[in-house]
Motif scaffolding. Structure first.
Motif, mmCIF file in Angstrom:
data_model
loop_
_atom_site.group_PDB
_atom_site.id
_atom_site.type_symbol
_atom_site.label_atom_id
_atom_site.label_comp_id
_atom_site.label_asym_id
_atom_site.label_seq_id
_atom_site.Cartn_x
_atom_site.Cartn_y
_atom_site.Cartn_z
ATOM 1 N N MET A 1 0.831 -1.204 0.000
ATOM 2 C CA MET A 1 0.000 0.000 0.000
ATOM 3 C C MET A 1 0.865 1.253 0.000
ATOM 4 S SD MET A 1 -3.560 -0.057 2.053
ATOM 5 C CE MET A 1 -2.844 -0.075 3.682
ATOM 6 N N ASN B 1 -8.541 2.443 -5.864
ATOM 7 C CA ASN B 1 -8.581 3.124 -4.575
ATOM 8 C C ASN B 1 -9.492 2.411 -3.589
ATOM 9 O OD1 ASN B 1 -6.832 5.429 -4.516
ATOM 10 N ND2 ASN B 1 -8.132 6.393 -6.059
ATOM 11 N N MET C 1 -7.796 -1.231 -2.864
ATOM 12 C CA MET C 1 -6.538 -1.166 -2.135
ATOM 13 C C MET C 1 -6.777 -1.262 -0.630
ATOM 14 S SD MET C 1 -3.445 1.638 -2.401
ATOM 15 C CE MET C 1 -4.323 2.986 -1.611
ATOM 16 N N PHE C 2 -7.906 -0.753 -0.142
ATOM 17 C CA PHE C 2 -8.207 -0.769 1.288
ATOM 18 C C PHE C 2 -9.150 -1.902 1.686
ATOM 19 C CE2 PHE C 2 -5.918 3.012 1.707
ATOM 20 C CZ PHE C 2 -5.870 3.398 3.041
ATOM 21 N N SER D 1 -9.367 3.433 8.800
ATOM 22 C CA SER D 1 -9.195 3.512 7.342
ATOM 23 C C SER D 1 -9.043 4.963 6.891
ATOM 24 C CB SER D 1 -10.392 2.858 6.638
ATOM 25 O OG SER D 1 -10.521 1.500 6.976
ATOM 26 N N SER E 1 -5.619 6.561 5.262
ATOM 27 C CA SER E 1 -5.726 7.224 3.962
ATOM 28 C C SER E 1 -5.257 8.670 4.059
ATOM 29 C CB SER E 1 -7.166 7.172 3.461
ATOM 30 O OG SER E 1 -7.303 7.853 2.233
ATOM 31 N N GLU F 1 -2.291 10.606 1.987
ATOM 32 C CA GLU F 1 -2.504 11.846 1.240
ATOM 33 C C GLU F 1 -1.544 12.941 1.703
ATOM 34 O OE1 GLU F 1 -4.532 12.238 -1.445
ATOM 35 O OE2 GLU F 1 -4.755 10.065 -1.243
ATOM 36 N N ASP G 1 -10.022 10.468 -2.840
ATOM 37 C CA ASP G 1 -9.235 9.301 -2.424
ATOM 38 C C ASP G 1 -9.542 8.929 -0.978
ATOM 39 O OD1 ASP G 1 -8.143 9.259 -4.905
ATOM 40 O OD2 ASP G 1 -6.193 10.089 -4.324
ATOM 41 N N ASN H 1 -10.981 5.253 -0.301
ATOM 42 C CA ASN H 1 -10.221 4.371 0.576
ATOM 43 C C ASN H 1 -11.057 3.944 1.779
ATOM 44 O OD1 ASN H 1 -7.081 6.179 0.066
ATOM 45 N ND2 ASN H 1 -8.066 4.606 -1.167
ATOM 46 N N THR H 2 -11.787 4.878 2.362
ATOM 47 C CA THR H 2 -12.631 4.556 3.519
ATOM 48 C C THR H 2 -13.740 3.597 3.126
ATOM 49 O OG1 THR H 2 -12.161 6.752 4.433
ATOM 50 C CG2 THR H 2 -13.991 5.530 5.397
ATOM 51 N N GLY I 1 -13.489 1.435 0.817
ATOM 52 C CA GLY I 1 -12.824 0.145 0.664
ATOM 53 C C GLY I 1 -12.664 -0.566 1.992
#
Length: 365
Positions: free
Chosen positions: A55, A117, A120-121, A143, A147, A151, A173, A177-178, A180
């Protein structure tokens, strides 16, 4: 796709070095907590480490030249939510009335970046729920914070290495990500059907921790001699300053260390050295009786003045055991048999009633 393979290959190259650096501390923590290092727990934790590496490198790699970043003049921050939807509608050739454009739209970069994106999470949410036993709210917050760290890593120009951020700080993003992580949390119950629960992993570790393995004893041995080495270095610095005329004889120092550290300390603490205490090992006499001072002296004297300086004796002792059919369990070493002492685990046993009520997964050590 090459842009994704470069970070993954880098993570695979760095992982063995990082794993080697963390292995001994990991062993000590596991021995202190459980008294054992079960295989499945190790696979889970090291796979999580490899996943975090992947990651992180996906976020920072590939690295552009510094002068190229210095010439950039575009925006470094994108704070408008759902900008990825507008980009998708603007950049793709999607026509709702024409199904033939669907596949083309779903393979364009603006859509694949959104999917990456999220996915990935996704494993991150699975790990948090399955192994770390986080609830939904905690998973969302962790998460989001991870993330946000990624960033800000980009925005800071890799912590000041670059004169400005070489990738865009994008609020989308953070959202993706969250999501995910939430999706991984929702998918975790599927994994729970295939693997033992965290509680079962703990029970298995405690069961295995009731046996003192050679690896566990060696970890305690290394800890003790690491501490002794630090103390000796401090003494070598301090003693010449305090007593300049003192002549240090290495053999005398070695005998003093063995007598003080491996004989008097266990005798005073009911069978513990600092290393053995950390690894939850205690020296006892036969039938759990407290050894006498002469037994500690005989045990350590044989080990550090005979067996370690003359390793051929270990081999002769092993041949003797084979010839005489020695089968005692747990197998006692030569200096333990002569001194009538042994190492036992101080890990508490699981009650029989608990073993009946809950399923115990006996996994490979």
């Amino acid at each position: 796709m090459e842009a994704y393979w470069i970070p993954i290959r880098t993570a695979l190259a760095v992982f063995p070095l990082l794993a080697a650096f963390l292995t001994f501390p990991y062993m000590i923590v596991q021995y202190r907590r459980y008294g054992a290092i079960p295989l499945l727990r190790t696979v889970i934790l090291y796979s999580f480490l490899l996943y975090l590496l992947c990651m992180y490198f996906l976020v920072i790699l590939p690295l552009p030249p510094v002068d190229e970043v210095a010439r950039q003049t575009g925006p470094s921050v994108q704070l408008l939510p759902f900008q990825f939807v507008r980009d998708f509608l603007r950049e793709t050739k999607l026509d709702i009335m024409n199904p033939g454009t669907y596949l083309t739209a779903l393979t364009q970069n603006c859509f694949l970046q959104v999917i990456c994106n999220i996915f990935m999470f996704l494993p991150f949410g699975i790990y948090l729920r399955y192994y770390f036993r986080c609830g939904l709210v905690k998973t969302i917050w962790i998460s989001l914070l991870v993330s946000l760290f990624f960033e800000f890593t980009q925005l800071s120009g890799l912590y000041g290495i670059y004169p400005r951020g070489y990738r865009l700080f994008d609020v989308d993003d953070l959202m993706l990500n969250t999501w995910g992580g939430m999706l991984g949390y929702a998918a975790a119950p599927l994994l729970l059907r295939l693997l033992p629960s965290r509680e079962q992993l703990d029970q298995n570790a405690y069961l295995k921790g009731r046996i003192v393995t050679c690896c566990r004893r060696f970890a305690a041995f290394l800890l003790d001699w690491l501490l002794i080495g630090i103390l000796l270095i401090l003494c070598m610095i301090a003693v010449p300053l305090l007593i300049p005329a003192l002549v240090v004889v290495p053999g005398f120092v070695y005998a003093f260390v063995i007598a003080g550290y491996f004989i008097l300390i266990p005798w005073a603490t009911d069978g513990y050295t600092p290393g053995k205490w950390v690894c939850r090992i205690r020296i006892t006499g036969r039938n759990e009786r407290k050894p006498a001072l002469y037994q500690y002296a005989l045990r350590s004297g044989l080990l550090y003045f005979v067996l370690i300086p003359l390793p051929i004796i270990w081999f002769c002792g092993y041949i003797f055991d084979v010839c005489t059919g020695y089968r005692e369990k747990p197998r006692l070493l030569l200096h333990e048999r002569i001194s009538r002492t042994e190492c036992v685990s101080t890990v508490g046993a699981i009650s029989k009633q608990k073993q009946k009520n809950e399923k115990i997964w006996l996994l490979p050590a």
